[in-house]
Enzyme design. Structure first.
Site, short mmCIF file in Angstrom:
data_model
loop_
_atom_site.label_atom_id
_atom_site.label_comp_id
_atom_site.label_asym_id
_atom_site.label_seq_id
_atom_site.Cartn_x
_atom_site.Cartn_y
_atom_site.Cartn_z
N ASP A 6 0.86 -1.19 0.00
CA ASP A 6 0.00 0.00 0.00
C ASP A 6 0.89 1.23 0.00
O ASP A 6 1.64 1.45 0.96
CB ASP A 6 -0.90 -0.01 1.24
CG ASP A 6 -1.97 1.08 1.22
OD1 ASP A 6 -1.81 2.06 0.45
OD2 ASP A 6 -2.94 0.97 1.98
N ASN A 44 3.52 4.78 -9.85
CA ASN A 44 2.36 4.88 -10.74
C ASN A 44 1.03 4.86 -10.01
O ASN A 44 0.04 5.39 -10.51
CB ASN A 44 2.42 3.71 -11.75
CG ASN A 44 1.10 3.50 -12.46
OD1 ASN A 44 0.73 4.28 -13.35
ND2 ASN A 44 0.37 2.47 -12.07
N TYR A 91 -7.83 15.97 -7.20
CA TYR A 91 -6.94 15.35 -8.18
C TYR A 91 -5.92 16.36 -8.69
O TYR A 91 -4.73 16.04 -8.80
CB TYR A 91 -7.77 14.80 -9.33
CG TYR A 91 -6.99 13.89 -10.25
CD1 TYR A 91 -6.57 12.63 -9.82
CD2 TYR A 91 -6.67 14.27 -11.55
CE1 TYR A 91 -5.85 11.79 -10.65
CE2 TYR A 91 -5.96 13.44 -12.40
CZ TYR A 91 -5.55 12.19 -11.94
OH TYR A 91 -4.84 11.37 -12.77
N VAL A 125 -5.88 8.51 -21.17
CA VAL A 125 -5.33 7.18 -21.39
C VAL A 125 -6.46 6.16 -21.28
O VAL A 125 -7.33 6.27 -20.41
CB VAL A 125 -4.23 6.84 -20.36
CG1 VAL A 125 -3.62 5.47 -20.65
CG2 VAL A 125 -3.15 7.91 -20.35
N THR A 127 -7.75 3.32 -19.82
CA THR A 127 -7.56 2.44 -18.67
C THR A 127 -8.90 2.30 -17.95
O THR A 127 -9.92 2.84 -18.37
CB THR A 127 -6.52 2.99 -17.68
OG1 THR A 127 -7.06 4.15 -17.03
CG2 THR A 127 -5.22 3.36 -18.38
#
Length: 240
Positions: free
Chosen positions: A65, A92, A156, A189, A191
């Site tokens: 984590d 990442n 974010y 992206v 994902t």
């Protein structure tokens, strides 16, 4: 950097960008450890990576984590025990909560900052000694949201603005040890991020393997040259 038999650690590598980066490095002969908060997800992804690879390199999955420094230290220690060294670390792991500041909860704020920003800090704190020994490479995955703000993105944006600035400062701190540091700032992206389900309609987006190829290009670059901050975006975005 001669990539064959080098060793990399990719946080949040069970899917998405992290998985694509791991796959690209494996195909260059780099041994890769991927982490996930779910041990089973990490193990399943490592098995899939080993089935897809075209070299003798090996992937392993680790439960860790990024929000916990001791957990990150444990992951680094497992990599060193398994492979003997650590040459590349890719921070990442990331999440996103998107809401107006009126609706964003304190828990969502904290989870975003803890994962995206503090996670990058814990990742390099846990691995810096190993990277000093190998004169390795530390790469963070930031975002174009780390330089471009937007409505409903306060948590974010804050986390990714932070990752961008943090990584550039770390680059200045660590280059005297021969450690290279870069941040990659992707736009859209394809994902599973934020509940997206990749499909043919995502063909215009950056693909995770594209980011993997970019990481490999950075590792192959002559050591005299350092692209320290890389923005990457879809060539032709669809109109919204």
């Amino acid at each position: 950097m001669n990539l064959k038999n080098k060793v990399a650690l990719v946080t949040g590598g069970s899917k998405g960008i992290g998985f694509g980066v791991a796959q690209s490095m494996l195909n260059q002969g780099i041994h890769v450890a991927i982490t996930s908060r779910s041990g089973s997800a990490a193990s399943e992804a490592a098995s899939l990576l080993n089935a897809k690879k075209n070299t003798d390199a090996k992937a392993i999955g680790l439960q860790a984590d990024v929000r916990n420094l001791e957990s990150q230290k444990g992951a680094v220690n497992q990599v060193l025990e398994s492979f003997g060294s650590l040459d590349v670390v890719v921070a990442n792991a990331g999440i996103g909560h998107f809401a107006s500041i009126e609706d964003l909860t304190s828990e969502q704020w904290q989870e975003t900052i803890d994962t995206n920003l503090t996670g990058a800090f814990y990742t390099i704190k846990a691995s810096v000694d190993a990277l000093k020994a190998s004169k390795g490479y530390y790469i963070t995955i930031s975002s174009l949201a780390g330089t471009n703000f937007f409505a409903n993105g306060s948590a974010y944006n804050a986390s990714k603005f932070g990752v961008t600035g943090f990584t550039q400062a770390v680059m200045l701190d660590l280059r005297k040890y021969g450690i290279k540091v870069s941040t990659i700032m992707p736009g859209s992206v394809s994902t599973h991020f934020n509940g997206n389900e990749p499909s043919d309609s995502d063909a215009w987006k950056i693909q995770s393997e594209d980011i993997g190829e970019l990481v490999v290009d950075l590792l192959k670059m002559h050591p005299r040259t350092l692209p320290s901050k890389i923005e990457v975006r879809p060539t032709t975005p669809t109109s919204k």
